[in-house]
Design a protein around this motif. Structure first.
Motif, PDB file in Angstrom:
ATOM      1  N   ASN A   1      11.829  -5.283   7.416  1.00 11.78           N
ATOM      2  CA  ASN A   1      12.371  -4.102   6.783  1.00 11.78           C
ATOM      3  C   ASN A   1      12.552  -4.512   5.469  1.00 11.78           C
ATOM      4  N   ASN A   2      13.257  -5.352   5.765  1.00 17.66           N
ATOM      5  CA  ASN A   2      14.231  -5.204   3.512  1.00 17.66           C
ATOM      6  C   ASN A   2      14.580  -6.688   3.873  1.00 17.66           C
TER       7      ASN A   2
ATOM      8  N   ILE B   1      16.076  -8.272   7.158  1.00 18.70           N
ATOM      9  CA  ILE B   1      16.014  -7.065   8.399  1.00 18.70           C
ATOM     10  C   ILE B   1      14.349  -7.503   8.614  1.00 18.70           C
TER      11      ILE B   1
ATOM     12  N   THR C   1      12.093  -3.159  14.821  1.00 13.43           N
ATOM     13  CA  THR C   1      14.144  -3.376  15.781  1.00 13.43           C
ATOM     14  C   THR C   1      15.112  -2.143  15.114  1.00 13.43           C
ATOM     15  N   SER C   2      15.617  -1.876  16.000  1.00 16.60           N
ATOM     16  CA  SER C   2      16.727  -0.587  16.020  1.00 16.60           C
ATOM     17  C   SER C   2      18.319  -0.560  15.939  1.00 16.60           C
ATOM     18  N   TYR C   3      18.357  -1.873  15.267  1.00 15.09           N
ATOM     19  CA  TYR C   3      19.256  -1.294  14.302  1.00 15.09           C
ATOM     20  C   TYR C   3      19.135  -2.929  12.978  1.00 15.09           C
ATOM     21  N   GLY C   4      20.304  -2.505  12.171  1.00 11.82           N
ATOM     22  CA  GLY C   4      20.273  -3.737  11.240  1.00 11.82           C
ATOM     23  C   GLY C   4      21.342  -5.373  11.139  1.00 11.82           C
ATOM     24  N   LYS C   5      20.221  -5.847  12.258  1.00 19.18           N
ATOM     25  CA  LYS C   5      20.311  -7.010  12.653  1.00 19.18           C
ATOM     26  C   LYS C   5      19.907  -8.017  10.978  1.00 19.18           C
ATOM     27  N   LEU C   6      20.916  -8.330  10.492  1.00 17.64           N
ATOM     28  CA  LEU C   6      20.496  -9.499   9.703  1.00 17.64           C
ATOM     29  C   LEU C   6      20.352 -11.419  10.431  1.00 17.64           C
TER      30      LEU C   6
END
Lengths: 116, 114
Positions: free
Chosen positions: B30-31, B92, B97-102
């Motif tokens: 995503n980023n 990410i 992915t439902s949250y910003g896990k790095l």
């Protein structure tokens, strides 16, 4: 405070002891992460909280590791019956949002655990 | 497990020179973000580039992203001794992915000599 606060900064434990590491995130931050960083390595994900809910604990290495965030702010990472391989820096990070777009994480200084 | 690899593992340069660090990753993203870590300290966010962006600048930092090659580079121009630190890329994941896990790479240790 202005940033993420972790305590203790340094902890020496004898093998078999239980330890508790505290994280005080930035006020109002919904998301809270715990990471483990071995010497010379990048941080590895342990667990994630969205407010008080632990939504992902897939990175916890064993059932000796337990984390909680009962009121959606301060979090504690507990390690029972510590082993030498648990020696690492434990980093806490928080962020304001919780969406999949993701954003900047704000990290604490870490808690360095040494198990003898 | 680590998402990818960073190259080089260590980089030593003189003040004033440019420093380039590369990062490769394995899955869709995503980023991608870059963080800096001074010895014994926490990580500090430097810059974020989204999957639909190819280049981004922030001060002396320039980040590029090539999603077809699953790689990114961080360029620090006119380096200073104070830039000495470890630099990590982190991604990410895309695709649900439902949250910003790095997920972090292994890092590059940069030493800038005065």
């Amino acid at each position: 405070g202005a940033g993420v606060s972790q305590s203790p900064r340094y902890k020496v434990a004898k093998r078999g002891q239980d330890v508790a590491l505290r994280c005080d995130p930035i006020s109002g931050h919904v998301s809270l992460f715990w990471y483990q960083q071995a010497l010379g390595q990048g941080p590895e994900f342990l667990t994630y909280f969205q407010n008080e809910a632990q939504l992902d604990k897939s990175g916890l290495p064993s059932d000796r590791f337990f984390a909680e965030r009962p009121e959606g702010s301060v979090s504690t990472l507990k390690i029972q019956r510590t082993q030498q391989e648990d020696s690492a820096v434990y980093l806490c990070a928080s962020s304001y949002g919780s969406g999949s777009a993701g954003g900047e994480l704000f990290f604490g200084e870490g808690s360095r655990l040494t198990v003898l | 497990s680590q998402q990818g690899e960073e190259d080089p593992q260590a980089l030593s340069i003189q003040e004033g020179e440019n420093a380039t660090m590369n990062c490769s990753y394995k899955t869709s993203i995503n980023n991608l973000q870059w963080y800096r870590q001074n010895s014994g300290r926490g990580l500090v966010h430097l810059i974020l580039i989204r999957s639909n962006e190819r280049e981004k600048h922030s001060g002396r930092l320039r980040v590029t992203l090539d999603t077809s090659k699953k790689s990114s580079s961080l360029l620090i121009t006119a380096s200073r001794a104070a830039d000495t630190a470890s630099y990590f890329c982190a991604t990410i994941g895309g695709g649900g992915t439902s949250y910003g896990k790095l997920t972090f790479g292994q890092g590059t240790i940069l030493t800038v000599h005065p």
